[in-house]
Design a protein around this motif. Structure first.
Motif: not given
Length: 207
Positions: A22, A25, A35-40, A42-43, A46
């Motif tokens: 978080e 992010r 947001d899509p770039e950040i999600d990709s 972080l995905a 872990s």
């Protein structure tokens, strides 16, 4: 360095420094990343509370796998084309129309379709079984971009065939050309395309 590589390196360094997902992010969002770039980004990683970035499995390309799916696609096209063609000729024989013509040409074409099916159908079934075994033995195979692209193209083409089939039926109805022979041919096309969509849409799933 590509933007995706920049993000991946930043997320990796951020996890190593002890920051949470978080926090990373929020920092990336304030820096202007979408947001899509950040999600990709972080995905791909872990932390699991280890204070160490753990890479998540990612799709990979494989030349041998690409060749297998290319051959599978060719076999699928050959099988479906000749199954439909053979079905059309049989329908024309069983339900001849007054102005229809049949003879040596039709018999020769039917023999060609049968020959193709005798050779290519076993190849298609073997390739299909091989890819299924590989996916069951290694669930990571289901993330393969080659497998997903094959499934996407196959389902897309089958959907286009269904759409064209529906348009042809409506046109025949409006034009007064609707016959039992035509309806049976349209039903064959719809059945084959529907079976392809039902079977190969599983190639689009991760598990």
């Amino acid at each position: 360095m590509k933007p995706a590589d920049q993000l991946a390196a930043f997320v990796q360094d951020g996890f190593r420094a002890g920051h949470s997902a978080e926090e990373l992010r929020d920092a990336l969002g304030r820096a202007g990343w979408s947001d899509p770039e950040i999600d990709s980004a972080l995905a791909g990683w872990s932390d699991h509370g280890l204070r160490l970035p753990v890479p998540r499995p990612r799709p990979s390309l494989n030349a041998a796998e690409a060749a297998t799916y290319a051959l599978l696609f060719f076999a699928l096209l050959s099988v479906t084309w000749n199954v439909v063609a053979l079905s059309f000729w049989l329908i024309e024989i069983w339900l001849p129309e007054p102005d229809s013509r049949s003879g040596y040409g039709t018999a020769r074409s039917m023999r060609w379709s049968i020959a193709v099916l005798v050779v290519v159908l076993p190849l298609f079934l073997w390739l299909q079984a091989r890819t299924d075994r590989a996916a069951r033995a290694n669930p990571g195979e289901r993330r393969s971009p080659t497998r997903k692209n094959f499934g996407a193209v196959t389902v897309f083409l089958a959907a286009l065939v269904l759409l064209a089939d529906a348009i042809a039926v409506v046109f025949a109805f409006l034009n007064g050309d609707m016959t039992l022979q035509f309806l049976l041919k349209a039903a064959v096309v719809a059945l084959v395309a529907g079976l392809i969509i039902a079977w190969f849409r599983s190639f689009l799933a991760d598990d």
